[in-house]
Design a protein around this motif. Structure first.
Motif, PDB file in Angstrom:
ATOM      1  N   LEU A 424      27.774 -20.717 -16.133  1.00 21.31           N
ATOM      2  CA  LEU A 424      27.302 -20.493 -17.504  1.00 21.31           C
ATOM      3  C   LEU A 424      26.021 -19.663 -17.512  1.00 21.31           C
ATOM      4  N   ILE A 425      25.140 -19.959 -16.559  1.00 19.13           N
ATOM      5  CA  ILE A 425      23.888 -19.193 -16.459  1.00 19.13           C
ATOM      6  C   ILE A 425      24.178 -17.717 -16.213  1.00 19.13           C
ATOM      7  N   PHE A 426      25.242 -17.444 -15.455  1.00 14.45           N
ATOM      8  CA  PHE A 426      25.565 -16.069 -15.104  1.00 14.45           C
ATOM      9  C   PHE A 426      26.371 -15.337 -16.189  1.00 14.45           C
ATOM     10  N   LYS A 427      26.695 -16.007 -17.276  1.00 16.46           N
ATOM     11  CA  LYS A 427      27.397 -15.325 -18.370  1.00 16.46           C
ATOM     12  C   LYS A 427      26.394 -14.486 -19.169  1.00 16.46           C
ATOM     13  N   PRO A 428      26.579 -13.177 -19.264  1.00 16.12           N
ATOM     14  CA  PRO A 428      25.645 -12.334 -20.012  1.00 16.12           C
ATOM     15  C   PRO A 428      25.450 -12.807 -21.457  1.00 16.12           C
ATOM     16  N   GLU A 429      26.513 -13.345 -22.057  1.00 11.67           N
ATOM     17  CA  GLU A 429      26.432 -13.815 -23.443  1.00 11.67           C
ATOM     18  C   GLU A 429      25.431 -14.956 -23.616  1.00 11.67           C
ATOM     19  N   SER A 430      25.122 -15.655 -22.510  1.00  7.52           N
ATOM     20  CA  SER A 430      24.209 -16.804 -22.597  1.00  7.52           C
ATOM     21  C   SER A 430      22.750 -16.393 -22.470  1.00  7.52           C
ATOM     22  N   TYR A 431      22.493 -15.091 -22.265  1.00 11.39           N
ATOM     23  CA  TYR A 431      21.109 -14.649 -22.057  1.00 11.39           C
ATOM     24  C   TYR A 431      20.779 -13.469 -22.962  1.00 11.39           C
ATOM     25  N   LEU A 432      21.006 -13.679 -24.244  1.00 13.42           N
ATOM     26  CA  LEU A 432      20.756 -12.627 -25.241  1.00 13.42           C
ATOM     27  C   LEU A 432      19.543 -12.910 -26.110  1.00 13.42           C
ATOM     28  N   GLY A 433      18.837 -13.979 -25.811  1.00  9.46           N
ATOM     29  CA  GLY A 433      17.614 -14.268 -26.548  1.00  9.46           C
ATOM     30  C   GLY A 433      17.836 -14.365 -28.047  1.00  9.46           C
ATOM     31  N   ASN A 434      16.973 -13.712 -28.816  1.00  9.86           N
ATOM     32  CA  ASN A 434      17.045 -13.789 -30.282  1.00  9.86           C
ATOM     33  C   ASN A 434      17.694 -12.553 -30.896  1.00  9.86           C
ATOM     34  N   ILE A 435      18.539 -11.878 -30.113  1.00 13.81           N
ATOM     35  CA  ILE A 435      19.179 -10.646 -30.589  1.00 13.81           C
ATOM     36  C   ILE A 435      19.920 -10.867 -31.900  1.00 13.81           C
ATOM     37  N   GLN A 436      20.671 -11.942 -32.013  1.00 16.29           N
ATOM     38  CA  GLN A 436      21.443 -12.172 -33.234  1.00 16.29           C
ATOM     39  C   GLN A 436      20.527 -12.400 -34.434  1.00 16.29           C
ATOM     40  N   GLU A 437      19.395 -13.039 -34.213  1.00 17.65           N
ATOM     41  CA  GLU A 437      18.437 -13.241 -35.307  1.00 17.65           C
ATOM     42  C   GLU A 437      17.845 -11.905 -35.749  1.00 17.65           C
ATOM     43  N   GLN A 438      17.585 -11.019 -34.777  1.00 10.04           N
ATOM     44  CA  GLN A 438      17.067  -9.695 -35.118  1.00 10.04           C
ATOM     45  C   GLN A 438      18.092  -8.902 -35.932  1.00 10.04           C
ATOM     46  N   ILE A 439      19.339  -8.962 -35.508  1.00  3.93           N
ATOM     47  CA  ILE A 439      20.392  -8.261 -36.251  1.00  3.93           C
ATOM     48  C   ILE A 439      20.496  -8.817 -37.665  1.00  3.93           C
ATOM     49  N   ASP A 440      20.445 -10.143 -37.788  1.00  6.36           N
ATOM     50  CA  ASP A 440      20.491 -10.771 -39.111  1.00  6.36           C
ATOM     51  C   ASP A 440      19.337 -10.283 -39.980  1.00  6.36           C
ATOM     52  N   ALA A 441      18.151 -10.164 -39.387  1.00  8.74           N
ATOM     53  CA  ALA A 441      16.973  -9.739 -40.153  1.00  8.74           C
ATOM     54  C   ALA A 441      17.145  -8.308 -40.660  1.00  8.74           C
ATOM     55  N   VAL A 442      17.694  -7.436 -39.814  1.00  9.04           N
ATOM     56  CA  VAL A 442      17.921  -6.039 -40.222  1.00  9.04           C
ATOM     57  C   VAL A 442      18.954  -5.968 -41.332  1.00  9.04           C
ATOM     58  N   LEU A 443      20.032  -6.720 -41.186  1.00  8.96           N
ATOM     59  CA  LEU A 443      21.093  -6.723 -42.211  1.00  8.96           C
ATOM     60  C   LEU A 443      20.599  -7.340 -43.510  1.00  8.96           C
ATOM     61  N   GLN A 444      19.799  -8.391 -43.405  1.00  6.66           N
ATOM     62  CA  GLN A 444      19.277  -9.041 -44.605  1.00  6.66           C
ATOM     63  C   GLN A 444      18.330  -8.114 -45.351  1.00  6.66           C
ATOM     64  N   GLU A 445      17.511  -7.370 -44.595  1.00  8.30           N
ATOM     65  CA  GLU A 445      16.573  -6.426 -45.194  1.00  8.30           C
ATOM     66  C   GLU A 445      17.294  -5.360 -46.010  1.00  8.30           C
ATOM     67  N   ALA A 446      18.489  -5.026 -45.549  1.00  7.17           N
ATOM     68  CA  ALA A 446      19.244  -3.944 -46.185  1.00  7.17           C
ATOM     69  C   ALA A 446      20.007  -4.365 -47.425  1.00  7.17           C
ATOM     70  N   LYS A 447      20.159  -5.653 -47.644  1.00  7.93           N
ATOM     71  CA  LYS A 447      21.002  -6.107 -48.762  1.00  7.93           C
ATOM     72  C   LYS A 447      20.448  -5.596 -50.088  1.00  7.93           C
ATOM     73  N   GLY A 448      21.325  -4.941 -50.825  1.00  6.26           N
ATOM     74  CA  GLY A 448      20.926  -4.421 -52.139  1.00  6.26           C
ATOM     75  C   GLY A 448      20.200  -3.103 -52.092  1.00  6.26           C
ATOM     76  N   GLU A 449      19.997  -2.544 -50.877  1.00  7.60           N
ATOM     77  CA  GLU A 449      19.215  -1.304 -50.764  1.00  7.60           C
ATOM     78  C   GLU A 449      20.036  -0.129 -50.260  1.00  7.60           C
ATOM     79  N   VAL A 450      21.192  -0.388 -49.696  1.00 14.03           N
ATOM     80  CA  VAL A 450      22.008   0.684 -49.170  1.00 14.03           C
ATOM     81  C   VAL A 450      22.924   1.208 -50.256  1.00 14.03           C
TER      82      VAL A 450
END
Length: 451
Positions: A424-450
């Motif tokens: 499990l430690i060696f699965k790349p998917e298990s070591y992505l840190g807060n990437i998904q939160e960053q993506i969510d923040a970018v997408l949330q920022e864009a709501k209603g503006e694009v």
């Protein structure tokens, strides 16, 4: 710019905005606005302004551009011979009105205002392109948010990320560009009217009133004072464009590197006759990236000229102002061209998920060394964990084995982790840190503006 190269580096709408005919058209608009503003506050007769406006409607076809080009070389700027030709056109219709053409203004007033009118129209094109690029990169971020790929630092494989995260960073750049553009509009889209030395003495006590009416006629901001010698507005505008070009250049560098044969993670869109080689039939060249990167290479040199033009003499400059005429239009055209190519790529980018996964496995687990170290560190301390994993990496390289196999053979690791836990430690998917939160923040920022 040669017409043969225009389609490679420029964008047709912005190229037209900065054409000779368009420049004269904008100068005519400035002259009409000046006359109408002065008539509005009774500086010149309303009938004169009406005649000037009437002549302006067809004046472009009467301008002798060959004569204008020759006279410009003699007079030092295009406004002087332009005003002569425009005045003559008005005189042919209304001799009395011709006396009030260019009343109280100086050449730089008309040229600077025409430049701002050009810039406003060109910035509209740039803004529209930025919105398209922003929307396309957001779509990539959402679609590939879970698509694991290798992150690279110093051109070397580093740690796993997702392609959606890379796209989200691109989107975030475009959002900042759009914000910068909106924030600077009121400052840079400003009318210029100051007369010979900025005092508008020729308009007696009506100078400020005329400036306000003039700006209103053109829907531009009213300057608190003339800015003949203070060129920060031009520099800010050019600097914004340079940032946009730099941002697109960074993206083009990314996707061109990802197109390398040995990597092959993404590809520019295909089209007949696009990206081929004159001698190697197998090649698929990143031609859009080449155009964008050429702009990113060229614009900083042009910006140097723009920055140097800030240092001007007294109330109006000798040479510095003139240098803007060459540099600013090209920066605009290169920026719009770079954006056009970037939008094309983002909207049609081909993503090869299989190769992304293949490249993650290239190092046989070495990219997960930090993850292993951080998992072991709480058990034996960070320094000891670092030493152990470093030793395992060296052994894996020497034996051309997988790091997971080497680490799992160490007694120090076996006592703390089962084979399943280590896998499990060696699965790349298990070591992505807060990437998904960053993506969510970018997408949330864009709501209603694009758009």
């Amino acid at each position: 710019m040669s017409q043969l190269y225009a389609s490679l580096f420029y964008q047709k709408d912005v190229t037209e905005i900065f054409s000779d005919h368009a420049l004269v058209t904008y100068m005519i608009k400035a002259e009409v606005a000046l006359a109408k503003a002065q008539a509005q506050v009774d500086v010149i007769p309303k009938a004169a302004a009406s005649s000037i406006e009437q002549v302006a409607q067809t004046a472009l076809k009467d301008i002798d551009f060959n004569n204008l080009a020759i006279a410009t070389g003699l007079s030092g700027n295009i406004a002087i011979p332009f005003v002569k030709q425009f005045t003559a056109a008005v005189k042919a219709v209304d001799e009395d009105a011709s006396r009030y053409v260019h009343w109280g203004a100086t050449s730089q007033d008309i040229l600077d205002t025409a430049c701002i009118l050009q810039a406003r129209d060109a910035l509209y094109v740039v803004e529209r392109q930025l919105q398209h690029a922003y929307a396309a990169s957001l779509e990539l971020a959402e679609k590939y948010r879970a698509e694991v790929m290798i992150g690279r630092t110093w051109l070397q494989q580093a740690l796993p990320i997702t392609f959606g995260h890379k796209a989200a960073r691109w989107a975030s750049s475009f959002k900042r560009d759009l914000d910068r553009l909106e924030q600077m509009k009121a400052r840079v889209l400003t009318a210029q009217l100051g007369g010979a030395v900025g005092s508008l003495a020729s308009l007696l006590d009506q100078g400020s009133t005329v400036v306000e009416a003039y700006a209103a006629q053109l829907n531009l901001s009213v300057p608190s004072c003339t800015w003949h010698g203070e060129r920060d507005r031009i520099v800010e505008m050019a600097g914004f464009l340079a940032i946009v070009v730099g941002n697109t250049g960074k993206m083009a560098r990314d996707w061109s590197l990802m197109m390398q044969t040995e990597i092959a993670e993404v590809f520019e869109p295909t089209a007949k006759g696009r990206g081929g080689s004159s001698t190697m039939p197998h090649k698929r060249n990143p031609v859009a990236a080449a155009s964008v990167l050429a702009a990113a290479n060229r614009v900083p040199a042009l910006m140097s000229s723009i920055y140097q033009s800030m240092v001007q003499e007294h109330e109006r400059s000798l040479g510095s102002w003139h240098a803007e005429w060459l540099a600013l239009p090209e920066i605009f055209q290169l920026c719009a061209g770079a954006l056009e190519r970037t939008v094309e790529v983002l909207q049609g980018l081909e993503v090869n998920s299989k190769n992304m996964q293949r490249n993650i496995e290239t190092t046989h687990g070495l990219i997960m060394a930090e993850a292993v170290m951080m998992a072991i560190a709480p058990k034996m301390g960070r320094l000891n964990a670092h030493y152990l994993v470093e030793k395992a990496c060296q052994q894996a390289v020497a034996e051309q084995g997988h790091l997971q196999d080497i680490v799992s053979s160490f007694a120090e690791v076996k006592q703390y982790f089962s084979a399943d836990e280590l896998a499990l430690i060696f699965k790349p998917e298990s070591y992505l840190g807060n990437i998904q939160e960053q993506i969510d923040a970018v997408l949330q920022e864009a709501k209603g503006e694009v758009k």
